[in-house]
Design a protein around this motif. Structure first.
Motif, mmCIF file in Angstrom:
data_model
loop_
_atom_site.group_PDB
_atom_site.id
_atom_site.type_symbol
_atom_site.label_atom_id
_atom_site.label_comp_id
_atom_site.label_asym_id
_atom_site.label_seq_id
_atom_site.Cartn_x
_atom_site.Cartn_y
_atom_site.Cartn_z
ATOM 1 N N GLN A 129 84.039 51.345 66.436
ATOM 2 C CA GLN A 129 83.085 52.670 66.746
ATOM 3 C C GLN A 129 81.697 52.661 66.428
ATOM 4 O OE1 GLN A 129 85.323 53.558 64.493
ATOM 5 N NE2 GLN A 129 86.890 53.453 65.822
ATOM 6 N N LYS A 130 80.828 52.535 67.865
ATOM 7 C CA LYS A 130 79.704 52.710 67.936
ATOM 8 C C LYS A 130 78.780 54.418 66.993
ATOM 9 C CE LYS A 130 78.818 49.158 69.793
ATOM 10 N NZ LYS A 130 78.533 47.491 69.335
ATOM 11 N N VAL A 131 77.994 54.111 65.770
ATOM 12 C CA VAL A 131 78.042 55.282 65.498
ATOM 13 C C VAL A 131 76.107 55.295 65.555
ATOM 14 C CG1 VAL A 131 77.212 56.600 63.715
ATOM 15 C CG2 VAL A 131 79.560 54.968 63.551
ATOM 16 N N TYR A 133 73.590 57.122 64.678
ATOM 17 C CA TYR A 133 72.626 57.207 63.714
ATOM 18 C C TYR A 133 72.689 56.017 62.531
ATOM 19 C CZ TYR A 133 70.984 58.608 58.849
ATOM 20 O OH TYR A 133 70.413 58.706 57.984
#
Length: 234
Positions: A129-131, A133
């Motif tokens: 998952q692209k996070v 932050y």
């Protein structure tokens, strides 16, 4: 200066930390044998490897001609570079003031550039998952570290001064794919000049080719990702 008759045993996989050691060995002309540790298939957890690298990380070396003529094993890439530098009297000055300068930048890489570049690369390339932050946090920190290096190299050829050293060998492999860390080398002209000079060295060219035929596209190797990114205490 110490010579080596029996080959150094290098437990290795073609990663930035592995390249640090092949660079030194190639630069110094030390005979070595590669023992591949396929970290994507869990070979780093084999009991025979854990005896020499209890942190289940490569690289590690076994020197059959260690202190007192007895074999010695060394793990952790920074410790290996220091050991080799002391033993062979190359790329690691004997003068305490100059050696301290090298040590500072070696530990800067070990504690900063390597871990932060690794995290930036992970969250930008491999995280399921692209996070946002995490991507911003580590990309910015790598950018800061490139800036530190750029200022450092403004008035000297290498990280520890005018002489090429194990500090340069430690940092160089972590900067071969700046785009994966969200960086543009053109933003850091002093770093770019330093990087290009090292990349052209014949020993470095040979060193980074060691084991390239074993590399896989980690982004497409889900089994390797499970092994590398899901480790817990055993």
């Amino acid at each position: 200066m110490t010579s080596q008759t029996a080959p150094m045993e290098l437990h290795y996989w073609p990663t930035p930390n592995g390249h640090k050691i092949t660079i030194f060995l190639e630069e110094a002309g030390i005979p070595y044998e590669v023992r591949y540790v396929n970290i994507g298939r869990g070979e780093q957890f084999e009991p025979s490897f854990l005896k020499i690298s209890p942190n289940n990380r490569m690289p590690a070396i076994v020197d059959p001609e260690g202190p007192g003529g007895q074999p010695i094993s060394v793990f952790e890439s920074g410790a290996i570079l220091q050991y080799l530098g002391r033993k062979f009297g190359k790329f690691y000055p004997a003068d305490e003031r100059r050696r301290t300068e090298v040590d500072q930048w070696l530990f800067w890489q070990m504690g900063g550039l390597g871990p932060m570049a690794g995290q930036a690369n992970h969250f930008r390339q491999y995280a399921p998952q692209k996070v946002p932050y995490a991507i911003e946090r580590y990309t910015n920190e790598v950018n800061r570290l490139y800036g530190v290096m750029n200022r450092r190299l403004a008035d000297r050829a290498y990280l520890a001064g005018d002489d090429y050293s194990i500090a340069d060998m430690a940092s160089f492999p972590w900067m071969r794919s700046p785009q994966n860390q969200g960086q543009d080398m053109n933003d850091f002209p002093n770093v770019k000049r330093w990087f290009e000079a090292i990349a052209e060295r014949p020993a470095v060219i040979r060193a980074v080719e060691v084991g390239q035929e074993h590399r896989r596209n980690l982004a497409e190797d889900k089994e390797a990702q499970k092994v590398l990114f899901g480790q817990r205490a055993r």
